[in-house]
Design a protein around this motif. Structure first.
Motif, short mmCIF file in Angstrom:
data_model
loop_
_atom_site.label_atom_id
_atom_site.label_comp_id
_atom_site.label_asym_id
_atom_site.label_seq_id
_atom_site.Cartn_x
_atom_site.Cartn_y
_atom_site.Cartn_z
N ASP A 1 0.98 -1.19 -0.04
CA ASP A 1 -0.01 0.10 -0.01
C ASP A 1 0.93 1.25 0.15
N ASN A 2 1.62 1.43 -0.98
CA ASN A 2 2.43 2.39 -1.29
C ASN A 2 2.69 2.60 -2.81
N GLU A 3 3.74 3.51 -3.08
CA GLU A 3 4.08 3.92 -4.39
C GLU A 3 4.28 2.76 -5.33
N THR A 4 4.61 1.57 -4.79
CA THR A 4 4.84 0.64 -5.62
C THR A 4 3.54 0.21 -6.42
N SER A 5 2.56 0.32 -5.75
CA SER A 5 1.19 -0.11 -6.32
C SER A 5 0.36 1.06 -6.90
N TRP A 6 0.65 2.26 -6.31
CA TRP A 6 -0.22 3.53 -6.62
C TRP A 6 0.01 3.74 -8.02
N ILE A 7 -0.87 4.02 -8.65
CA ILE A 7 -0.55 4.43 -10.10
C ILE A 7 0.27 5.84 -10.25
N ASP A 8 1.32 6.03 -10.81
CA ASP A 8 2.11 7.29 -10.98
C ASP A 8 1.63 8.00 -12.12
N TRP A 9 0.52 8.75 -12.09
CA TRP A 9 0.03 9.48 -13.42
C TRP A 9 0.82 10.31 -13.85
N GLN A 10 1.71 11.11 -13.24
CA GLN A 10 2.64 12.08 -13.88
C GLN A 10 3.65 11.44 -14.75
N SER A 11 3.78 10.19 -14.53
CA SER A 11 4.96 9.31 -15.43
C SER A 11 4.07 8.64 -16.30
N LEU A 12 2.77 8.51 -16.72
CA LEU A 12 2.22 7.59 -17.70
C LEU A 12 2.57 8.09 -19.03
N ASP A 13 2.61 7.45 -19.97
CA ASP A 13 2.88 7.86 -21.39
C ASP A 13 1.48 8.11 -22.02
N ASP A 14 1.31 9.55 -22.24
CA ASP A 14 0.12 9.93 -22.86
C ASP A 14 -0.11 9.32 -24.39
N GLY A 15 1.06 8.90 -24.93
CA GLY A 15 0.94 8.24 -26.29
C GLY A 15 0.34 6.86 -26.23
N LEU A 16 0.70 6.03 -25.37
CA LEU A 16 0.17 4.97 -24.89
C LEU A 16 -1.41 5.03 -24.81
N ILE A 17 -1.71 6.02 -23.85
CA ILE A 17 -3.08 6.37 -23.56
C ILE A 17 -4.02 6.81 -24.82
N GLU A 18 -3.41 7.58 -25.67
CA GLU A 18 -3.97 7.78 -26.70
C GLU A 18 -4.08 6.71 -27.73
N PHE A 19 -3.30 5.85 -27.62
CA PHE A 19 -3.30 4.71 -28.78
C PHE A 19 -4.48 3.61 -28.19
N THR A 20 -4.55 3.60 -26.73
CA THR A 20 -5.42 2.58 -26.10
C THR A 20 -6.99 3.12 -26.44
N SER A 21 -7.05 4.77 -26.62
CA SER A 21 -8.32 5.22 -26.71
C SER A 21 -8.76 4.75 -28.07
N ALA A 22 -7.74 5.12 -29.20
CA ALA A 22 -8.03 4.68 -30.42
C ALA A 22 -8.56 3.19 -30.65
#
Length: 702
Positions: free
Chosen positions: A549-570
């Protein structure tokens, strides 16, 4: 109820019909099940839970239900039970009236669990171990049940009622999903309120998610062994209160925040599915604490070993197994499910270790009591039901064996997709089955293709990004000497274990992630992704982060790859637009289209028939045809060509004859950005290690 309990209360017989504590406007009726008890005492506590104000015998027993009614007892009253009966562990009985017990039907807890020795029915450290008897009062060290305000738990909730046809599931943890989300108010992060905040709902809408599958949210207790290592049960698979939302996720709205969260999801058109753990309880094995079920009626609530009733059947691997073959335990499970649907508005359930719930004395039984009760229940008939089709008991792997209307987590799909993109031999043949919804497993008894829940990563195991970064698990932080977690991850690190600053390796890993996401979203069946996988979230190689219950499992939103997010959305948008990739029926090359052509054709890249017997087969194409409903409600043909190139070089793809139409290249996993491009020639070059998807656009009047 406060000072009124300092004077003796008269208790009336009350009613046995509704289990739990229920205020009717004038007073509260108490009813609790215990088949083997000799006496049941209701204990009333002060508002702070520190002082026991009164003990009252429940005056009536009807069958196995003990009950009583207290006039004037109001919502907010704290209470618990003390139950008398034989303490003979060797015979399966562990009654100890010195232990305050939670009401299994309570909807709210007051206070926290502890590992104080008094919470155990036996004397910890005694040479007799659990055969000894502890006479210390556990009440100061355990939570109390709460008489709930009926206005807070009205049975007026409505489910969203979306079908399976366009389902796209997103597995998420209430806390870890928003704990580090910068656009969620700090006071709401990690709570039910935060999960349904506009920022997160906007993200889900962008992805095209139709259902959020939440890791367990029923009230739980962390195992003592974890607490000794300064860890907690983060995932939540250790339930102790099947009707109570887990308090550690409360935000400003408290317990009301759960129903409000579901309502906000529904307003956004998104369903809520709960991962539920009815296979065992948080009381552990014979050395665990006495908190509720064990003290109420150990021999009824749990499955005990034949001839050794001191010990528990452990088909779950968690120390005990609930005895859902007992009618009152089964009733508790069914009452709980109906509560979450009717009172909280939940749209479905994923049953953890579902085989344990379906195992009768003779083994797994698809016509056993649990499945029969569930399938005939009118309240549950319209909600989504998903099985995790395995446990650790005998005959515990039952993938594909659950009856309609169940869907099932398909771990064989997960392993197949990982093996294919890693380059394993003979995996292309397995991928062929996976792409068509694993009909060899699920096409029986009138089941639909959505029965296969297709995923490449889930909470249990590597994240999707970590399957491209680690060959070995790195679970040292769990305190089990890295012995826990899966060993067969079918992962690849591209030559470097862990993070790399080599741009070639980084891009190869991103390409692999895109390929796997594309495979999941373009397969027949129900796609599911793990929260954060759409943006490359990592757990630093921990593939069993159940206690982190710490940064290991919490999603680090600021480090996420927006390109991959856009690809998933497509990808999600493509799936939503094209019914050919999400058909209800299994595809077997039958002629079901209006022009008499088969619903699926396998092709090689050169346009010839695919040779499934080729031991070196590594790339394949399939042509899908199906009927899609247009906005006017009419039927139109939908034709999609999918190409999977695992080779390290471009492959020329000969397109099928378009007739009077034109092929449109809509998905190309070699890039984040997807732009639909008309194809002018008879063939195209598909990039190395990539997935391509084409749709046939028919000309007007064709």
């Amino acid at each position: 109820m406060n000072d009124q309990c300092r004077v003796a209360l008269e208790i009336a017989p009350g009613s046995p019909h509704r289990l739990g504590a229920h205020f009717d406007g004038d007073g509260t009726n108490f009813a609790v099940f215990s088949e083997n008890a000799t006496r049941v005492k209701l204990c009333i506590f002060s508002a702070d839970g520190l002082h026991e104000l009164q003990r009252i015998d429940l005056p009536e027993r009807t069958g196995s239900v003990w009950h009583g009614y207290l006039q004037g007892l109001k919502p907010g009253t704290l209470y618990g039970y003390r139950v008398e009966g034989p303490y003979t562990p060797e015979n399966g009985h562990r009654f100890n009236p010195n232990k305050l017990l939670l009401d299994p039907y309570t909807r709210e807890f007051h206070g926290l669990f502890s590992e104080h020795p008094s919470t155990f029915g036996y004397q910890v450290g005694s040479p007799q171990v659990d055969l000894s008897f502890d006479d210390r009062d556990s009440a100061p060290h355990v939570p109390k049940s709460v008489v709930s305000d009926p206005l807070s738990f009205l049975t007026d909730a409505k489910t969203l009622g979306r079908g399976w046809d366009d389902a796209f599931c997103y597995e998420a943890h209430v806390k870890g999903t928003t704990k580090l989300h910068p656009a969620v108010a700090e006071t709401l992060r990690g709570t039910y309120d935060g999960l349904s905040s506009p920022a997160f709902l906007e993200h889900l809408t962008r992805l095209g998610v139709t259902a959020v599958e939440l890791l367990p949210v029923q009230a739980l207790k962390s195992e003592g062994a974890l607490q000794a290592r300064s860890l907690v049960n983060y995932w939540g698979y250790n339930t102790i209160g099947f009707f109570a939302p887990e308090p550690r996720y409360f935000g400003p709205s408290g317990v009301l925040g759960f129903r409000a969260m579901v309502d906000r999801f529904h307003e956004a058109g998104i369903e809520v599915i709960l991962d539920v753990v009815y296979n065992h309880s948080g009381e552990g094995d014979h050395l665990g604490p006495t908190l509720s079920f064990r003290g109420l009626d150990n021999a009824s609530y749990y499955r005990l070993l034949d001839g050794q009733r001191r010990y528990y059947v452990n088909d779950t691997g968690c120390g005990n197994t609930l005895n859902v073959s007992h009618p009152f335990v089964l009733r508790m499970v069914m009452d709980s499910l109906r509560f979450w649907v009717q009172t909280m508005g939940v749209d479905g359930f994923r049953f953890d270790l579902a085989v344990s719930l379906c195992r009768e004395r003779h083994g797994f039984d698809m016509h056993g009591g649990f499945l029969d009760s569930l399938r005939q229940d009118p309240v549950l008939a319209g909600v989504k039901l998903i099985a995790e089709p395995w446990d650790v008991g005998p005959g515990g792997y039952q993938l594909g064996k659950f009856p309609p209307p169940f869907a099932e987590w398909n771990d064989r799909y997960r392993d197949t997709v990982r093996r294919f993109w890693r380059g394993d031999g003979h995996s292309a043949q397995d991928l062929g089955s996976a792409l068509l919804g694993s009909a060899d497993l699920f096409d029986t008894g009138g089941r639909r293709s959505w029965s296969s829940v297709n995923f490449a990563a889930a909470h249990d195991g590597f994240t999707l990004a970590d399957t491209t970064r680690y060959v070995k698990r790195h679970n040292e932080a769990n305190g089990e000497n890295n012995r826990d977690g899966h060993q067969s991850n079918y992962s690849d690190n591209f030559g470097v274990e862990g993070m790399s600053d080599d741009t070639v390796i980084v891009e190869a890993r991103r390409q692999r992630v895109r390929n796997i996401l594309a495979t999941v979203l373009l397969s027949q069946g129900t796609p599911m992704i793990l929260a954060g996988d759409e943006g490359g979230n990592s757990q630093d190689g921990n593939n069993n982060a159940y206690c982190q219950d710490n940064e290991t499992s919490w999603i680090d939103w600021q480090s996420l790859d927006d390109g991959l997010i856009e690809f998933t959305s497509a990808l999600s948008g493509f799936r939503r637009r094209h019914a050919a990739v999400r058909q209800n029926s299994f595809l077997h090359g039958m002629s079901r289209t209006t022009d008499g052509r088969p619903d699926v054709e396998w092709r090689d890249f050169d346009g010839s028939a695919l040779n499934w017997r080729d031991p070196g087969l590594s790339s394949l194409c399939l042509l899908l045809r199906g009927c899609a409903e247009c906005s006017a409600g009419l039927q139109s043909e939908d034709e999609v060509l999918l190409a999977f190139n695992r080779e390290p070089r471009d492959l020329e793809l000969v397109l099928p004859d378009s007739g009077t139409g034109q092929w449109i290249w809509e998905i190309n996993s070699s890039s984040d950005i997807q732009v639909a491009e008309p194809v002018t020639g008879a063939s195209v070059l598909v990039a190395p290690q990539s997935v391509a998807a084409f749709t046939l656009r028919r000309h007007e009047g064709a």
